[in-house]
Design a protein around this motif. Sequence first.
Motif, PDB file in Angstrom:
ATOM      1  N   GLY A  76       0.844  -1.174   0.000  1.00 28.73           N
ATOM      2  CA  GLY A  76       0.000   0.000   0.000  1.00 28.73           C
ATOM      3  C   GLY A  76       0.889   1.236   0.000  1.00 28.73           C
ATOM      4  N   ALA A  77       0.405   2.329  -0.587  1.00 26.95           N
ATOM      5  CA  ALA A  77       1.223   3.546  -0.637  1.00 26.95           C
ATOM      6  C   ALA A  77       0.334   4.779  -0.621  1.00 26.95           C
ATOM      7  N   ARG A  78       0.991   5.893  -0.323  1.00 33.59           N
ATOM      8  CA  ARG A  78       0.310   7.178  -0.302  1.00 33.59           C
ATOM      9  C   ARG A  78       1.060   8.110  -1.248  1.00 33.59           C
ATOM     10  N   ARG A  79       0.319   8.992  -1.931  1.00 35.85           N
ATOM     11  CA  ARG A  79       0.960   9.966  -2.824  1.00 35.85           C
ATOM     12  C   ARG A  79       0.615  11.363  -2.331  1.00 35.85           C
ATOM     13  N   ASP A  80       1.619  12.218  -2.199  1.00 35.21           N
ATOM     14  CA  ASP A  80       1.343  13.554  -1.658  1.00 35.21           C
ATOM     15  C   ASP A  80       1.237  14.592  -2.773  1.00 35.21           C
ATOM     16  N   GLU A  81       1.158  15.840  -2.361  1.00 39.08           N
ATOM     17  CA  GLU A  81       0.883  16.909  -3.322  1.00 39.08           C
ATOM     18  C   GLU A  81       2.037  17.130  -4.299  1.00 39.08           C
ATOM     19  N   ASP A  82       3.228  16.628  -3.975  1.00 42.57           N
ATOM     20  CA  ASP A  82       4.346  16.751  -4.914  1.00 42.57           C
ATOM     21  C   ASP A  82       4.520  15.502  -5.769  1.00 42.57           C
ATOM     22  N   GLY A  83       3.575  14.588  -5.643  1.00 41.86           N
ATOM     23  CA  GLY A  83       3.695  13.349  -6.413  1.00 41.86           C
ATOM     24  C   GLY A  83       4.642  12.358  -5.773  1.00 41.86           C
ATOM     25  N   TYR A  84       5.061  12.651  -4.534  1.00 43.18           N
ATOM     26  CA  TYR A  84       5.971  11.750  -3.822  1.00 43.18           C
ATOM     27  C   TYR A  84       5.197  10.554  -3.264  1.00 43.18           C
TER      28      TYR A  84
END
Length: 633
Positions: free
Chosen positions: A487-495
């Motif tokens: 599972g992963a999360r993507r933040d506002e910078d696409g990280y």
Amino acid sequence: MNFQLKTFEEYKAAYRRSVEDPEGFWGEVAEHFHWYRPWKSVLEWEFDTPDVKWFNGGKTNITYNCLDRHLDTRGDQVAILWEPNNPQGEAIRLTYRQLYHEVCRTANALKSLGVGKGDRICFYMPMVPELTIGLLACARIGAVHSVVFAGFSAQSLADRINDSACKLVICSDYNARGAKNIPVKQVVDDALAMGCPSIEKVMVLRHTGEKVNWDNNLDVWWHDVVSGQPAACPPAEMDAEDLLFILYTSGSTGKPKGVVHTVGGYMVFAAYTFLNVFQYQEGDVFWCNADVGWITGHSYIVYGPLLSGATSLMFEGVPTYPDAGRFWEVCEKHRVNIFYTAPTAIRALMAMGDEWAEGHDLSSLRVLGSVGEPINAEAWHWYHEKIGRKNCPIVDTWWQTETGGILISPLAGLTPLKPNYASLPLPGVQPCLIDANGQEIEGDGVEGMLCMKFPWPGILRSTYGDHERCRQTYFETFPGKYFTGDGARRDEDGYYRIIGRADDVIKVSGHRIGTAEVENAINEHDLVVESAVVAFPHNIKGQGIYAYIITDKPVTDFPKFEREVLATVARIIGPIAKPDVIQVVPGLPKTRSGKIMRRILRKVAEGDTSNLGDTSTLLNPEVVAEIIAGARR
Ligand code: WTA
């Protein structure tokens, strides 16, 4: 090789190009290598069967690219710098020319034992130069290597030998690890006694010199077959899609599977990721302290560095022997520039106090790397401050046995860092997040299952002997995509921030272990009726193993039972899979269809029973209270 990106802008441009024109992009990278014959197509693929071919029709040999190609320009440069377990022992420096000769001699020795193209060869070895030499000797003649981590049991070794019908097993007499010498030849003997009909010979490296049992019909000494062989051996011209190696790894179900990697794509990807992620510079000493028994050792001790003409440090020992300063002593002694390790090692050393690092001159370090599990903020900052002295970027590299090389990571010194984030995909890598309904989640600040939409050159091609299993495991859950299991999360910078496994795989000290395997092993104990294994957060190991066990008679002597269960797991899998916590339970919470509700077991193991969710649909809700009452954490 001048495909090393130099700025963040260059990375962004390369990334765009790799998505718009993947074939053009990877074709240009691949041209930096030596090919006997160029490929007919850069990429042919579909993710349904799946069927992925990179550089199809091309012919090459990965050892030509690791060795021969460097002889004119860096024949006298150190290729392998070996540091022994014993700090008083002597380091070994093998130049590219010496390594080339040793690989050729060993390849000729393998031929003399009847090994040919396509034959599978099993390695069960310590971290010694001969392991690297042996792998390259296989690749030289087109034999397929299958390395089994030398901490696995005889049973695990036998299973892996048999799954791919290996012809030869190569081992040492003993392994030296920390204060102990481990009788590995004996483990091989035990494995063969269980029945390994495909094995024709056992090739034994004399390493510690201790006495071993010997079978004149079966066993040969490494030095007897290798010395006297010619120091040249023509490389086999391999198809890009011929097998290079098999590496067994655990999944959520069943026995470990043999992940298959092929010559061309793996070669291009290992070198591309090595040079770009670590930003290796000519003359640097690169130290990856994984074991060659895992994929990290394959790609970043052996192939990535040697393809790039690097000096690769290989360490036989453990981080805490003779004391917790060993890593830093080795960094100082060999003026290591790039250091790559696992969060579990960082946490273990952090727990032993800052003084072990403080006394050493670590000024040669320029880049630090992390791999194998999420690195928590505390460990990240300690690594950054106490080891990197705030001068070294940390590359938190996310990847898998199946991906062949790093997929998501900062490029050292180029990508702006955020602790806890593996950050951005490498060029050629197209991640996406998928929700429970199989829909792609767009936007930022979102979380989901991490998948890949498009192949990269290092992607696994199959699982050995069972292609259907490969399809089911990785390509069926979300049609048209490769499912990572994370599972992963993507933040506002696409990280991207990796959250951890979304399936029944546990990462214990970075080692990948399937809960089903551990359960099967526990169930071998006479008293055990059924068991369920889950992970819980562990300060040092990242995750620990918690086993719930139903027995057919009351356990009167728990410490004895516990010892026996641990011994059973060690015997069937290996000591790395031993549970940290064992709880005897009257029953396991099950749904009406008979499925174990692991969610509840995980909560109890985590010590958080405040919100167990809806338990009313359980077949046996009454066991939950009893499990909570008997919880051992
Ligand atoms: C985990 C190891 C978070 C992940 C190279 C993956 C990570 C599994 C990271 C593969 C990381 C690896 N951050 N998690 N930087 N690197 N993982 O096959 O769960 O032994 O799916 O390959 O390790 O483990 P494997």
